[in-house]
Scaffold this motif. Structure first.
Motif, PDB file in Angstrom:
ATOM      1  N   VAL A 201       0.845  -1.197   0.000  1.00  0.00           N
ATOM      2  CA  VAL A 201       0.000   0.000   0.000  1.00  0.00           C
ATOM      3  C   VAL A 201       0.877   1.242   0.000  1.00  0.00           C
ATOM      4  O   VAL A 201       1.740   1.401   0.865  1.00  0.00           O
ATOM      5  CB  VAL A 201      -0.937   0.031   1.226  1.00  0.00           C
ATOM      6  N   ASP A 202       0.644   2.124  -0.984  1.00  0.00           N
ATOM      7  CA  ASP A 202       1.334   3.406  -1.071  1.00  0.00           C
ATOM      8  C   ASP A 202       0.287   4.495  -0.887  1.00  0.00           C
ATOM      9  O   ASP A 202      -0.493   4.783  -1.793  1.00  0.00           O
ATOM     10  CB  ASP A 202       2.026   3.541  -2.432  1.00  0.00           C
ATOM     11  N   GLY A 203       0.264   5.063   0.328  1.00  0.00           N
ATOM     12  CA  GLY A 203      -0.709   6.105   0.620  1.00  0.00           C
ATOM     13  C   GLY A 203      -0.130   7.505   0.579  1.00  0.00           C
ATOM     14  O   GLY A 203      -0.776   8.452   1.022  1.00  0.00           O
ATOM     15  N   GLY A 204       1.088   7.625   0.058  1.00  0.00           N
ATOM     16  CA  GLY A 204       1.728   8.935   0.007  1.00  0.00           C
ATOM     17  C   GLY A 204       2.449   9.246   1.311  1.00  0.00           C
ATOM     18  O   GLY A 204       3.666   9.140   1.395  1.00  0.00           O
ATOM     19  N   THR A 205       1.672   9.604   2.327  1.00  0.00           N
ATOM     20  CA  THR A 205       2.272   9.918   3.625  1.00  0.00           C
ATOM     21  C   THR A 205       2.446   8.679   4.501  1.00  0.00           C
ATOM     22  O   THR A 205       3.019   8.760   5.582  1.00  0.00           O
ATOM     23  CB  THR A 205       1.417  10.947   4.386  1.00  0.00           C
ATOM     24  N   PHE A 206       1.929   7.556   4.049  1.00  0.00           N
ATOM     25  CA  PHE A 206       2.089   6.300   4.787  1.00  0.00           C
ATOM     26  C   PHE A 206       2.202   5.154   3.787  1.00  0.00           C
ATOM     27  O   PHE A 206       1.805   5.278   2.631  1.00  0.00           O
ATOM     28  CB  PHE A 206       0.902   6.046   5.723  1.00  0.00           C
ATOM     29  N   SER A 207       2.766   4.064   4.229  1.00  0.00           N
ATOM     30  CA  SER A 207       2.827   2.873   3.396  1.00  0.00           C
ATOM     31  C   SER A 207       2.896   1.661   4.297  1.00  0.00           C
ATOM     32  O   SER A 207       3.274   1.767   5.474  1.00  0.00           O
ATOM     33  CB  SER A 207       4.043   2.914   2.458  1.00  0.00           C
ATOM     34  N   LYS A 208       2.513   0.513   3.763  1.00  0.00           N
ATOM     35  CA  LYS A 208       2.614  -0.711   4.544  1.00  0.00           C
ATOM     36  C   LYS A 208       2.619  -1.921   3.630  1.00  0.00           C
ATOM     37  O   LYS A 208       2.192  -1.855   2.470  1.00  0.00           O
ATOM     38  CB  LYS A 208       1.474  -0.820   5.552  1.00  0.00           C
ATOM     39  N   VAL A 209       3.108  -3.022   4.177  1.00  0.00           N
ATOM     40  CA  VAL A 209       3.122  -4.307   3.505  1.00  0.00           C
ATOM     41  C   VAL A 209       2.393  -5.296   4.402  1.00  0.00           C
ATOM     42  O   VAL A 209       2.672  -5.377   5.607  1.00  0.00           O
ATOM     43  CB  VAL A 209       4.558  -4.802   3.242  1.00  0.00           C
ATOM     44  N   VAL A 210       1.433  -6.016   3.821  1.00  0.00           N
ATOM     45  CA  VAL A 210       0.654  -7.004   4.566  1.00  0.00           C
ATOM     46  C   VAL A 210       0.821  -8.353   3.873  1.00  0.00           C
ATOM     47  O   VAL A 210       0.705  -8.439   2.649  1.00  0.00           O
ATOM     48  CB  VAL A 210      -0.840  -6.622   4.623  1.00  0.00           C
ATOM     49  N   ARG A 211       1.087  -9.389   4.653  1.00  0.00           N
ATOM     50  CA  ARG A 211       1.339 -10.714   4.078  1.00  0.00           C
ATOM     51  C   ARG A 211       0.352 -11.740   4.641  1.00  0.00           C
ATOM     52  O   ARG A 211       0.004 -11.702   5.820  1.00  0.00           O
ATOM     53  CB  ARG A 211       2.774 -11.169   4.399  1.00  0.00           C
ATOM     54  N   GLY A 212      -0.052 -12.663   3.758  1.00  0.00           N
ATOM     55  CA  GLY A 212      -0.918 -13.752   4.175  1.00  0.00           C
ATOM     56  C   GLY A 212      -2.374 -13.509   3.826  1.00  0.00           C
ATOM     57  O   GLY A 212      -2.867 -12.381   3.917  1.00  0.00           O
ATOM     58  N   ALA A 214      -5.306 -14.408   5.221  1.00  0.00           N
ATOM     59  CA  ALA A 214      -6.218 -13.948   6.267  1.00  0.00           C
ATOM     60  C   ALA A 214      -5.987 -12.477   6.593  1.00  0.00           C
ATOM     61  O   ALA A 214      -6.945 -11.705   6.756  1.00  0.00           O
ATOM     62  CB  ALA A 214      -6.035 -14.803   7.525  1.00  0.00           C
ATOM     63  N   GLU A 215      -4.721 -12.080   6.650  1.00  0.00           N
ATOM     64  CA  GLU A 215      -4.396 -10.693   6.980  1.00  0.00           C
ATOM     65  C   GLU A 215      -4.844  -9.742   5.863  1.00  0.00           C
ATOM     66  O   GLU A 215      -5.400  -8.669   6.130  1.00  0.00           O
ATOM     67  CB  GLU A 215      -2.894 -10.547   7.223  1.00  0.00           C
ATOM     68  N   VAL A 216      -4.611 -10.129   4.613  1.00  0.00           N
ATOM     69  CA  VAL A 216      -5.011  -9.274   3.486  1.00  0.00           C
ATOM     70  C   VAL A 216      -6.533  -9.197   3.392  1.00  0.00           C
ATOM     71  O   VAL A 216      -7.103  -8.129   3.137  1.00  0.00           O
ATOM     72  CB  VAL A 216      -4.397  -9.786   2.169  1.00  0.00           C
ATOM     73  N   ALA A 217      -7.215 -10.317   3.606  1.00  0.00           N
ATOM     74  CA  ALA A 217      -8.679 -10.301   3.590  1.00  0.00           C
ATOM     75  C   ALA A 217      -9.213  -9.380   4.681  1.00  0.00           C
ATOM     76  O   ALA A 217     -10.176  -8.628   4.465  1.00  0.00           O
ATOM     77  CB  ALA A 217      -9.218 -11.717   3.776  1.00  0.00           C
ATOM     78  N   GLY A 218      -8.597  -9.425   5.840  1.00  0.00           N
ATOM     79  CA  GLY A 218      -9.006  -8.540   6.927  1.00  0.00           C
ATOM     80  C   GLY A 218      -8.850  -7.076   6.566  1.00  0.00           C
ATOM     81  O   GLY A 218      -9.722  -6.249   6.864  1.00  0.00           O
ATOM     82  N   GLN A 219      -7.738  -6.744   5.901  1.00  0.00           N
ATOM     83  CA  GLN A 219      -7.519  -5.369   5.448  1.00  0.00           C
ATOM     84  C   GLN A 219      -8.589  -4.957   4.446  1.00  0.00           C
ATOM     85  O   GLN A 219      -9.108  -3.833   4.487  1.00  0.00           O
ATOM     86  CB  GLN A 219      -6.132  -5.245   4.799  1.00  0.00           C
ATOM     87  N   ALA A 220      -8.934  -5.859   3.522  1.00  0.00           N
ATOM     88  CA  ALA A 220      -9.942  -5.544   2.503  1.00  0.00           C
ATOM     89  C   ALA A 220     -11.292  -5.261   3.157  1.00  0.00           C
ATOM     90  O   ALA A 220     -12.003  -4.323   2.749  1.00  0.00           O
ATOM     91  CB  ALA A 220     -10.057  -6.701   1.519  1.00  0.00           C
ATOM     92  N   LEU A 221     -11.655  -6.026   4.173  1.00  0.00           N
ATOM     93  CA  LEU A 221     -12.947  -5.828   4.826  1.00  0.00           C
ATOM     94  C   LEU A 221     -12.997  -4.531   5.619  1.00  0.00           C
ATOM     95  O   LEU A 221     -14.069  -3.958   5.818  1.00  0.00           O
ATOM     96  CB  LEU A 221     -13.252  -7.014   5.744  1.00  0.00           C
ATOM     97  N   MET A 222     -11.838  -4.035   6.058  1.00  0.00           N
ATOM     98  CA  MET A 222     -11.801  -2.761   6.777  1.00  0.00           C
ATOM     99  C   MET A 222     -12.279  -1.607   5.894  1.00  0.00           C
ATOM    100  O   MET A 222     -12.748  -0.584   6.380  1.00  0.00           O
ATOM    101  CB  MET A 222     -10.383  -2.477   7.278  1.00  0.00           C
TER     102      MET A 222
END
Length: 282
Positions: A201-212, A214-222
């Protein structure tokens, strides 16, 4: 050659030159700047003895882009954290066949990891067929050295597993992802994700990497509240998702599909860059 005919010939090559610059820089605005600089150099040069203007201009754009990449390094302007290159977004599948800038976003991410000279050698030789003798002149290296640079870059690129190229199968996976997100269906989301999926994820002022999965699905539901505004779109020639509440882009999601599952996701959610995004529509 008069200025008018010179301008005409330049315009005939503009699309190709922009493709070179975009692959070199991963930025649509910087690619346009590089092409404009090539025009300025052409207008100031004596090209009466240039036999192949297209090759001459490609060399000039390559040199301009190399200087820009080196300048990024010297000024410490290389992005920190996750950086998603500028996407080329189209909502018209028929138009995609005409888009000269169609190079996978995931490939551009790999190109970002190369040194400026490696990127120059790989892009110009492997993507545009420029001879190593010409590349050597731009890079200030010997032809043998530029061949080595391209070889190193090629190994890096080939080390990435090949994505699904069938657009129909790509779209099926993307639509399943959208349907699961809209329905808030965690299990359905996990089912469409590779167990080892990686989200960038490149949000400009923030970024993150999510692996797996279950974790990615959780991010999508957020962010499922935005799912009603999501639609399939061609992102650099592959199916992905454009989310645009009230027609204003909020995110671009590029998918890498392998074996019928989402293996990698790159999301651009930087409001500033999305504000400049051009969406090609029918």
């Amino acid at each position: 050659m008069n200025d008018f005919s010179l301008a005409e010939r330049f315009e005939e090559n503009r699309s190709q030159l922009r493709s070179v610059a975009y692959r070199m820089l991963g930025s649509t605005s910087e690619a346009d700047d590089a092409v404009q600089e090539a025009w300025l150099r052409l207008s100031r040069s004596d090209t009466s003895e240039v036999e192949n203007l297209a090759a001459w201009l490609t060399t000039v754009v390559g040199r301009v882009c190399l200087d820009m990449l080196r300048s990024r390094k010297s000024r410490g302007e290389e992005p920190l954290g996750v950086h998603v290159p500028d996407p080329i977004v189209s909502l018209d599948p028929e138009q995609e066949t005409l888009m000269a800038d169609s190079v996978g976003l995931a490939l551009l991410v790999v190109l970002e990891t190369l040194s400026p000279a490696e990127r120059l050698s790989f892009v110009l030789h492997d993507m545009f067929g420029v001879p190593f003798d010409d590349i050597a002149t731009i890079a200030g290296r010997t032809p043998a050295a530029t061949r080595q640079l391209a070889s190193r870059a090629r190994r890096r690129v080939q080390g990435v597993p090949a994505p699904e190229t069938d657009l129909t199968r790509q779209r099926t996976v993307v639509e399943a992802f959208i349907a699961a997100s809209r329905g808030g269906d965690f299990d359905a989301l996990v089912a469409v994700l590779d167990p080892d999926v990686v989200l960038h994820v490149d949000g400009g002022t923030f970024s993150k990497v999510v692996r797996g999965a279950a974790e990615v699905a959780g991010q999508a539901l957020m962010f499922s509240r935005l799912a009603p505004y999501s639609r399939p779109a061609l992102i650099n020639g592959a199916w992905g998702i454009l989310t645009a509440p009230e027609g204003k882009p909020a995110s671009v999601m590029a998918f890498t599909v392998r074996d019928g599952l989402v293996a990698e996701l790159h999301i651009l959610a930087d409001p500033e860059r999305l504000g400049r995004l051009e969406v090609k529509d029918s």
